[in-house]
Design a protein around this motif. Structure first.
Motif, PDB file in Angstrom:
ATOM      1  N   LEU A 648       0.817  -1.219   0.000  1.00  0.00           N
ATOM      2  CA  LEU A 648       0.000   0.000   0.000  1.00  0.00           C
ATOM      3  C   LEU A 648       0.848   1.266   0.000  1.00  0.00           C
ATOM      4  O   LEU A 648       0.436   2.310  -0.544  1.00  0.00           O
ATOM      5  N   LEU A 649       2.019   1.201   0.631  1.00  0.00           N
ATOM      6  CA  LEU A 649       2.858   2.396   0.745  1.00  0.00           C
ATOM      7  C   LEU A 649       3.960   2.461  -0.306  1.00  0.00           C
ATOM      8  O   LEU A 649       4.800   3.379  -0.281  1.00  0.00           O
ATOM      9  N   ALA A 650       3.956   1.488  -1.225  1.00  0.00           N
ATOM     10  CA  ALA A 650       5.045   1.452  -2.218  1.00  0.00           C
ATOM     11  C   ALA A 650       5.055   2.696  -3.102  1.00  0.00           C
ATOM     12  O   ALA A 650       6.118   3.140  -3.557  1.00  0.00           O
ATOM     13  N   SER A 651       3.891   3.292  -3.328  1.00  0.00           N
ATOM     14  CA  SER A 651       3.824   4.463  -4.208  1.00  0.00           C
ATOM     15  C   SER A 651       3.923   5.782  -3.457  1.00  0.00           C
ATOM     16  O   SER A 651       3.812   6.856  -4.051  1.00  0.00           O
ATOM     17  N   LEU A 681       8.277  -2.818  10.498  1.00  0.00           N
ATOM     18  CA  LEU A 681       8.756  -2.255   9.227  1.00  0.00           C
ATOM     19  C   LEU A 681       9.431  -0.888   9.396  1.00  0.00           C
ATOM     20  O   LEU A 681       9.931  -0.319   8.427  1.00  0.00           O
ATOM     21  N   LEU A 682       9.443  -0.382  10.635  1.00  0.00           N
ATOM     22  CA  LEU A 682      10.010   0.959  10.910  1.00  0.00           C
ATOM     23  C   LEU A 682       9.300   2.035  10.093  1.00  0.00           C
ATOM     24  O   LEU A 682       9.914   2.968   9.549  1.00  0.00           O
ATOM     25  N   ILE A 683       7.972   1.902   9.993  1.00  0.00           N
ATOM     26  CA  ILE A 683       7.176   2.865   9.240  1.00  0.00           C
ATOM     27  C   ILE A 683       7.365   4.267   9.837  1.00  0.00           C
ATOM     28  O   ILE A 683       7.338   4.463  11.059  1.00  0.00           O
ATOM     29  N   VAL A 684       7.524   5.205   8.960  1.00  0.00           N
ATOM     30  CA  VAL A 684       7.652   6.599   9.384  1.00  0.00           C
ATOM     31  C   VAL A 684       6.247   7.170   9.563  1.00  0.00           C
ATOM     32  O   VAL A 684       5.445   7.199   8.626  1.00  0.00           O
ATOM     33  N   LYS A 685       5.958   7.606  10.791  1.00  0.00           N
ATOM     34  CA  LYS A 685       4.627   8.106  11.122  1.00  0.00           C
ATOM     35  C   LYS A 685       4.710   9.617  11.304  1.00  0.00           C
ATOM     36  O   LYS A 685       5.414  10.113  12.185  1.00  0.00           O
ATOM     37  N   TRP A 700       1.452   7.429   7.007  1.00  0.00           N
ATOM     38  CA  TRP A 700       2.504   6.395   7.092  1.00  0.00           C
ATOM     39  C   TRP A 700       3.251   6.386   5.767  1.00  0.00           C
ATOM     40  O   TRP A 700       2.661   6.567   4.698  1.00  0.00           O
ATOM     41  N   GLU A 701       4.560   6.153   5.880  1.00  0.00           N
ATOM     42  CA  GLU A 701       5.348   5.952   4.674  1.00  0.00           C
ATOM     43  C   GLU A 701       6.498   5.005   4.994  1.00  0.00           C
ATOM     44  O   GLU A 701       6.909   4.869   6.158  1.00  0.00           O
ATOM     45  N   LEU A 702       6.982   4.334   3.959  1.00  0.00           N
ATOM     46  CA  LEU A 702       8.087   3.400   4.165  1.00  0.00           C
ATOM     47  C   LEU A 702       9.335   4.166   4.566  1.00  0.00           C
ATOM     48  O   LEU A 702       9.545   5.315   4.126  1.00  0.00           O
TER      49      LEU A 702
END
Length: 723
Positions: A648-651, A681-685, A700-702
């Motif tokens: 979902l966050l790949a883009s 996943l160490l998602i950046v919030k 959220w982003e990778l």
């Protein structure tokens, strides 16, 4: 019906037969010492209406009238009845010509004689010859249809005479034969149920001896060939009981195999599995009662003809041996000198080629085996007693047992006990009246199948505690008394004798071996409950309180434990886990989750609710070193959530609540599992603020690809590596 009336008029007592081979008794209460003779036309008409039109039809047998016996000579399938009869006629004189019945042409027949009222005979003359008496067996009456053909009656001159004469017309059994066959009334009586239990309890465990295997093979062959299975079962059981009483090893295991084969073969013809099993148990009990009540049976193995000791029927050291002449098996009596060793004694070894492989019997597969010891342990307050009472309840009702996972496959106790059985409770820690019984009721137990051991008192009236190993024979008797499938000793350490040093593996092993022997002899699953020690960091195998001998000697060791704190557990409903510490007899099952809840009808009585499978193993449940959370297997639900988050966050960044909602909907995970996956996943919030400075939502982003400084193992220089 007319034939039954004719038999009564002649002075004989009809009995209805049917089933496979036309020899299965269709009613009860008409045979044995307490049997009642049936003479009324109404009952005969009922028999005819009930069975005459069935596929198997209706045959008639005759119970021996008072003062009549039949000498049953079997010559089929290599049985040496004619040889045995000839041997005895040579010793006691020729028998007078008499009436007989048979359906065979090989010499097999029943010969009828008058005897004095009150006179009784031992049941066996020798190999292939049995004595039919009023209290023992019966004779198929002509013109019944037997598996071997039409049953016919023959006069003394050998001509077919249609029917037997009145009993008073039969010739008398010669005096020499009466003297040779007779024994006193005391030895003719069967032993009591308690005596029979003593006989069964004396059976030795271990691998089957060749003699035991021979009886087992005879039964298996009869089942496969579809010959008279009831007679084959009864003969095999009787022979095995006699062998067991004489010290032959492996009788219990052979009896269990025979029971399983017999029940499987005849259940559909005996009104169900329960009736077939009841027939087997009656044969086993009857055989043990005969051995207990008649010393002649103790002295001789009638299947092989061997007689031992001074009470042997043909004297000390005499025996019958089989010899083959021109392909035919014949029996020959021989006498050993006093200097020769007794048959069956003196051998110190046994070839494994003679050992018949057997399957393990299970109570709950693959958790609790029958005929073995199982250790069940855990900390206080994890519901050990509630769990054991749950098992007891499932035994009494025949299940259903909870589904287990073995090798990735669901199992539903296919190899275990799925019919009602009995349970013996030994010294459970909780009070029987206010705790144990309410919990059994809450678990739905059939309490009529659950017993506790009575406690004897000393001279002063004080209760005498049950001790191991001193009192294991009492336990064996209790198991036999109710034919228990499960025994629970809770806690085992409270019943170890003061003579058994707690820290001595050797002493504990010797004491526990007596329990293992009882389990093997009775076929009961014996579950020993104990607490854990304080050795944090140790493997589950070493966490049991007391000696390691408990775990070493048990064939299965189980652990109940409170689940450690974890936010990523897939089985969120579980509070506790049931895990296998060791299992020598099968592959290890996957840990099962459970929780304890108050019973609907009794809030003070907890019940076990199973919640499915867990990833944690026994070592992880006790927090063993090397089995900490960082060493656990990845949680499948969390990993699936992580995979979808990455997609979902790949883009690019997305609103957090949308991501959580889509992942939860797609994977079925809880919000907590999704959050744990994001953390892994160490998602950046990132908070997104409105014009007034307050947070309106989060994104959220990778995480970006970063590089960390490390040292090259070869040069010691810092190099860049992907983090």
């Amino acid at each position: 019906m007319e034939n039954a009336k004719t038999l009564v008029q002649l002075g004989w007592h009809p009995i209805p037969l049917g089933g496979e081979g036309g020899k299965v008794l269709l009613v009860s209460g008409v045979t044995g010492h307490e049997g009642v003779d049936v003479t009324d036309d109404e009952t005969f008409r009922e028999w005819a209406d009930r069975w005459a039109a069935t596929d198997d039809g209706l045959n008639l047998a005759t119970r021996m009238p008072v003062g009549v016996i039949a000498i049953d000579v079997d010559c089929y399938d290599g049985k040496p009845g004619a040889q045995t009869l000839a041997e005895h006629e040579q010793a006691w004189g020729a028998l007078p010509a008499t009436w007989s019945v048979t359906a065979r042409t090989d010499g097999s027949r029943k010969l009828f004689f008058r005897v004095p009222q009150g006179w009784t005979s031992r049941g066996i003359l020798g190999p292939g010859v049995e004595i039919v008496q009023r209290h023992h067996r019966y004779s198929v009456a002509p013109p019944s249809v037997h598996a071997a053909g039409l049953v016919r009656a023959f006069a003394p001159d050998g001509h077919d005479c249609g029917q037997l004469p009145p009993p008073e017309d039969l010739p008398a059994l010669p005096e020499a034969w009466r003297a040779g066959l007779a024994h006193d009334a005391a030895s003719a009586r069967k032993g009591s149920d308690e005596d029979a239990a003593e006989v069964v309890g004396s059976f030795r465990g271990g691998a089957m001896t060749p003699k035991v295997q021979a009886h087992l093979n005879a039964l298996l062959t009869a089942v496969a060939e579809r010959s008279n299975r009831f007679d084959a079962m009864r003969d095999a059981v009787m022979g095995l009981v006699r062998l067991g009483a004489k010290g032959e090893r492996g009788v219990d295991a052979a009896l269990r195999l025979i029971e399983a084969e017999y029940v499987d073969a005849v259940a559909d013809k005996r009104g169900g599995e329960r009736m077939a099993r009841k027939e087997f148990q009656a044969a086993k009990r009857g055989g043990a009662q005969i051995v207990a009540g008649d010393p002649n049976y103790r002295a001789m193995d009638y299947e092989t003809g061997e007689a031992f000791g001074p009470e042997g029927l043909w004297g000390s050291g005499s025996r019958w041996t089989a010899v083959v002449v021109d392909g035919e098996r014949l029996w020959q009596r021989t006498v050993e000198s006093d200097s020769q060793p007794a048959i069956g004694h003196g051998s110190l070894t046994q070839s494994l080629a003679d050992v018949v492989p057997t399957k393990v019997d299970w109570l709950w597969w693959p958790w609790i085996p029958r005929g073995k010891l199982t250790i069940f342990e855990g900390e206080p307050d994890v519901g050990k007693s509630t769990m054991t009472l749950t098992w007891a309840s499932m035994v009494t009702t025949g299940g259903p047992w909870p589904c287990a996972i073995v090798g990735g496959r669901e199992t539903h106790n296919e190899k275990g006990l799925n019919e009602p059985g009995s349970v013996v409770l030994v010294g459970v820690e909780d009070d029987i009246a206010d705790t144990v019984v309410p919990r059994l009721i809450a678990a739905g137990a059939d309490r009529s199948r659950i017993v506790t051991m009575t406690q004897p008192t000393d001279d002063k009236g004080a209760p005498v505690p049950f001790l191991i190993p001193e009192d294991v024979d009492r336990l064996r008797r209790a198991i036999d008394e109710v034919d228990a499938a499960l025994v629970i000793i809770d806690p085992i350490t409270a019943f170890m004798s003061d003579a058994v040093k707690p820290g001595s593996d050797t002493a504990n092993r010797k004491a526990l071996m007596t329990l293992a022997s009882v389990a093997e002899r009775t076929g009961a699953a014996i579950v020993l409950v104990r607490h854990l020690n304080k050795g944090t960091g140790m493997s589950a195998k070493h966490r049991g309180g007391g000696s390691i001998a408990f775990t070493a000697l048990a064939r299965s060791a189980l652990l109940a434990a409170k689940l450690p704190e974890s936010e990523d557990r897939e089985n969120a409903d579980a509070t506790y886990g049931l895990a296998s510490i060791k299992g020598n007899l099968s592959r290890a099952p996957q840990t099962m989750g459970y929780r304890l809840e108050s019973s609907r009808d009794d809030p003070d009585s907890p019940v076990v609710l199973w919640t499915g499978q867990l990833d944690e193993n026994a070592d992880q449940l006790v927090g063993a070193d090397g089995a900490k959370p960082d060493a656990r297997k990845a949680a499948p639900a969390r990993d699936e959530a992580a995979r979808m988050i990455k997609e979902l966050l790949a883009s690019g960044p997305r609103e957090a609540k949308d991501v959580r909602k889509m992942v939860s909907a797609e994977t079925g995970c809880s919000d907590k599992t999704v959050a744990n996956a994001a953390n892994k996943l160490l998602i950046v919030k990132t908070p997104v603020r409105g014009d007034d400075g307050t947070v309106s939502h989060w994104t959220w982003e990778l995480p970006p690809k970063t590089f960390k400084a490390g040292l090259s193992a070869k040069s010691g220089n810092k190099v860049a590596r992907n983090g």
